[in-house]
Design a protein around this motif. Sequence first.
Motif, PDB file in Angstrom:
ATOM      1  N   PRO A 271      -1.688   5.385  -0.182  1.00 52.92           N
ATOM      2  CA  PRO A 271      -2.463   5.016   1.022  1.00 52.92           C
ATOM      3  C   PRO A 271      -3.730   4.212   0.723  1.00 52.92           C
ATOM      4  N   PHE A 272      -4.332   4.413  -0.465  1.00 53.99           N
ATOM      5  CA  PHE A 272      -5.559   3.678  -0.789  1.00 53.99           C
ATOM      6  C   PHE A 272      -5.316   2.169  -0.830  1.00 53.99           C
ATOM      7  N   LEU A 273      -4.050   1.790  -1.027  1.00 56.75           N
ATOM      8  CA  LEU A 273      -3.753   0.362  -1.200  1.00 56.75           C
ATOM      9  C   LEU A 273      -3.280  -0.298   0.085  1.00 56.75           C
ATOM     10  N   THR A 274      -3.004   0.506   1.107  1.00 60.22           N
ATOM     11  CA  THR A 274      -2.492  -0.088   2.342  1.00 60.22           C
ATOM     12  C   THR A 274      -3.623  -0.314   3.339  1.00 60.22           C
ATOM     13  N   LYS A 275      -3.642  -1.509   3.855  1.00 59.71           N
ATOM     14  CA  LYS A 275      -4.691  -1.905   4.784  1.00 59.71           C
ATOM     15  C   LYS A 275      -4.356  -1.455   6.205  1.00 59.71           C
ATOM     16  N   GLN A 276      -5.368  -0.977   6.906  1.00 61.14           N
ATOM     17  CA  GLN A 276      -5.178  -0.619   8.313  1.00 61.14           C
ATOM     18  C   GLN A 276      -5.517  -1.832   9.172  1.00 61.14           C
ATOM     19  N   ASP A 277      -4.725  -2.044  10.196  1.00 59.59           N
ATOM     20  CA  ASP A 277      -4.986  -3.210  11.050  1.00 59.59           C
ATOM     21  C   ASP A 277      -6.183  -2.966  11.966  1.00 59.59           C
TER      22      ASP A 277
END
Lengths: 141, 289
Positions: free
Chosen positions: B66-72
């Motif tokens: 999750p640390f690597l996935t960007k939130q829109d």
Amino acid sequence: MAMTIHVDVVSAEESIFSGLAEFVVLPGEAGELGILPGHMPLMTRIKAGTVRLKLPSQENEELFFVAGGMLEVQPNRITVLADTAIRGKDLDEAKALDAKKKAEEAMATRSSELDYVRAQAELAEAIAQLSAIQKLRKRSH
Amino acid sequence: MASGKEIRSKILSVQNTRKITKAMEMVAASKMRKAQDRMKAARPYGDKIRRIAANLSHANSEYKHPFLTKQDKVTNAGLIVVTTDKGLCGGLNTNVLRLAFGRIKELDAAGVSKVSVACIGNKGLGFMQRLGANVVSKITGLGDTPHLEKLIGPVKVLLDAFSAGELDVVYIAYTRFVNTMKQEPVLEQLLPLSGEQLQDDQAHSWDYLYEPDSKVVIDELLVRYVEALVYQSVAENMASEQSARMVAMKAASDNAATVIKDLQLVYNKTRQAAITKELAEIVGGAAAV
């Protein structure tokens, strides 16, 4: 001459070892790991224990104690990220809870809404003070 | 004009103040050296773990942390504020708090419903408390040496919230040490880890062997990575604190010296005026006889 591999042993607070070695023995999570130059990429946790390095042209092995950490192996490079703190899920959890609790205690006296006006006034005052001091200093020279 | 005695006691009190500021300047100077060494000592770990994280982000693992996935869309934000425990260090804390406050306001204007704050250092905590911000964790009284062990807890609170999806973005505000005379407040995005922090040089596709499995290893590595970044920030902040204090105390000592000089001048003038007056009285008295 025997083949060598570059080894870095670092902890968050200091660099422990950096140089070439012929052979490295580490306490891996699944058991002792012996790594020679040209090993395939590997990443694992290591347990508390000793890291042994066989340095080129040296009889004795270099020994370091690590309290655990992470190990990364690339074909020409080994990196050991040593922990300075003793880690454990429960231990970390306790620390987090402690930090939270302290914050809650500190927040017990807070006002409920974000007090922007007051904060801005406070910052403005501090900045004005600083610039006044600077002006004063310039004038006195 | 004030009497001679009054001015003399004033001079004495300024002299005492100068002694204190002078002593603090020297203490800060000696601590600064050590703080800078510690900051430099922390760099290799940061570099190494950054490289590993970069390799990792390019390795073809089936597991995406999750640390690597960007939130829109950002609806909840976290902020780590690194300040000093003690004051008397010029505008150091004010500058970093102004930056942090500006960001909180921006986020608020952008429709972020809640900003959770983790405070490292007493000054930031005091400010955030008065501001009425939502302080979720804190650590104060770090002393002169940053210890990773003490930072784990407060940082973990935000990391956990991020992993659980309660936060969409985490920032960190601290003072970067440029040199002895210059420290600049910075505000960086800590999570999600942005691409520019993770530069890589390898193009071909490969993956690590993970032991025991990729999830466990990546989880631990990224937590350590974030902690290393925070640790580095704290170390920089401490070096900045000592230099800023040294400079501030040097200015204070210089100011005290000027004040003493001015007061001495006034004192001498009053003394001389008194003597002249007395002489004139004697001469006048003698002439009258």
